[in-house]
Design an enzyme around this catalytic site. Structure first.
Site, PDB file in Angstrom:
ATOM      1  CG  ASP A  20       0.028  49.899 -11.260  1.00 12.38           C
ATOM      2  OD1 ASP A  20      -0.294  48.891 -11.925  1.00 12.38           O
ATOM      3  OD2 ASP A  20       0.335  49.860 -10.047  1.00 12.38           O
ATOM      4  CG  ASP A  79      -3.504  45.124  -8.948  1.00 11.88           C
ATOM      5  OD1 ASP A  79      -4.596  45.147  -8.352  1.00 11.88           O
ATOM      6  OD2 ASP A  79      -3.324  44.522 -10.028  1.00 11.88           O
TER       7      ASP A  79
HETATM    8  C1  XBP Z   1      -0.159  43.665 -10.498  1.00 11.34           C
HETATM    9  C2  XBP Z   1       0.053  42.233 -10.525  1.00 11.34           C
HETATM   10  C3  XBP Z   1      -1.096  41.361 -10.672  1.00 11.34           C
HETATM   11  C4  XBP Z   1      -1.968  41.158  -9.467  1.00 11.34           C
HETATM   12  C5  XBP Z   1      -2.843  39.974  -9.707  1.00 11.34           C
HETATM   13  O1  XBP Z   1       1.048  44.334 -10.866  1.00 11.34           O
HETATM   14  O2  XBP Z   1       1.171  41.762 -10.498  1.00 11.34           O
HETATM   15  O3  XBP Z   1      -0.563  40.118 -10.963  1.00 11.34           O
HETATM   16  O4  XBP Z   1      -1.186  40.898  -8.308  1.00 11.34           O
HETATM   17  O5  XBP Z   1      -3.637  40.148 -10.816  1.00 11.34           O
HETATM   18  P1  XBP Z   1       1.068  45.833 -11.384  1.00 11.34           P
HETATM   19  P2  XBP Z   1      -4.051  38.893 -11.754  1.00 11.34           P
HETATM   20  O6  XBP Z   1       0.410  46.663 -10.320  1.00 11.34           O
HETATM   21  O7  XBP Z   1       2.531  46.165 -11.477  1.00 11.34           O
HETATM   22  O8  XBP Z   1       0.370  45.897 -12.707  1.00 11.34           O
HETATM   23  O9  XBP Z   1      -4.227  37.706 -10.865  1.00 11.34           O
HETATM   24  O10 XBP Z   1      -5.341  39.319 -12.430  1.00 11.34           O
HETATM   25  O11 XBP Z   1      -2.934  38.667 -12.729  1.00 11.34           O
HETATM   26 MG    MG Z   2       1.221  48.161  -9.077  1.00  8.67          MG
END
Ligand code: XBP
Ligand code: MG
Length: 242
Positions: A9, A11
């Protein structure tokens, strides 16, 4: 060992991007668009339950700006606002504001050396991932990953398993022979839904979430090298007969 691929993953896992990255970029986009919205650190933690930036903003608008949300051009507005947010986010990443979490770079490099496949399964937009890999690993780090599943390639975002299934299909490796690395309950559910053994590295926003079904829950990867990850995967596989 039967571990053939690591699926990361982004973020909260590769880097702590949410509080000082995405949140800041959303707020900058709101200001620039003339909206009086502001997401503070605590509110944003709650909003993270909704995966995907466009989806998160739309959810917020439906609750706090129903007139805007009822406009026929609402979806287009959210798309434009999101594009603005993405450019702010990419600038932040390029400024070096979002370093990788402890141990991540070591594991990525060790996995490459050991001939394991690397992949990414994320909800965030592809340009954000490209910028992060370039700024924090190497200019060509995007090419180190055999598959990068990101953003809108699937409609149902995490906790749905779709993004992991999309990645698995392209990797051509059985789910059981992969190890996913996630930071959140939503991410863990997505990876487990696709049948992938999953290690969780929790962070400030995700600590205390439900991580049942994880191979292990670690504070970060600082004290865990590739050999330890492979051993965790092997023990898990033996106990779960996969
Ligand atoms: C990541 C997210 C993303 C980011 C924003 O979740 O939820 O929405 O917060 O990115 P995960 P965007 O780590 O579970 O994949 O604005 O590009 O959508
Ligand atoms: Mg995440």
């Amino acid at each position: 060992m039967n571990l053939q691929a690591l699926i990361f993953d982004v973020d909260g896992t590769l880097a702590d991007t949410e509080r000082d990255g995405h949140r800041v970029a959303f707020n900058a986009a709101f200001r620039e668009a003339g909206l009086d919205w502001h997401w503070d650190v605590r509110d944003y933690g709650e909003l993270l339950a909704v995966a995907g930036g466009k989806e998160r903003m739309a959810h917020f608008a439906r609750q706090h700006a129903p007139t805007l949300a009822a406009r026929p051009d609402f979806e287009g507005l959210m798309r434009k606002l999101h594009a603005l947010k993405t450019s702010h986010y990419v600038h932040l990443v390029e400024s070096g504001a979002l370093p990788l979490r402890p141990g991540v770079a070591n594991i990525v490099r060790a996995a490459r050396k050991a001939g394991l496949k690397l992949a990414i399964a994320s909800t965030t937009s592809p340009e954000n991932i490209a910028a992060l890999l370039r700024a924090s690993l190497a200019y060509d780090a995007g090419s180190w990953f055999a598959v990068i599943g990101a953003g809108d390639v699937v409609t149902a975002k995490k906790p749905a398993p779709d993004i992991y299934l999309w990645v698995l299909e392209r990797l051509g490796i059985p789910a059981a022979d992969c190890l996913a690395v996630e930071d959140s309950g939503n991410g863990l559910r997505a990876a487990r839904g696709a049948g992938i053994p999953t290690v969780v590295t929790e962070n400030g926003y995700t600590r205390g979430q439900d991580f049942s079904g994880a191979v292990a829950v670690l504070p970060d990867l600082g004290a865990t090298g590739l050999a330890e990850l492979a051993a965790l995967h092997e023990t898990y596989s033996r106990h779960h007969k996969i």
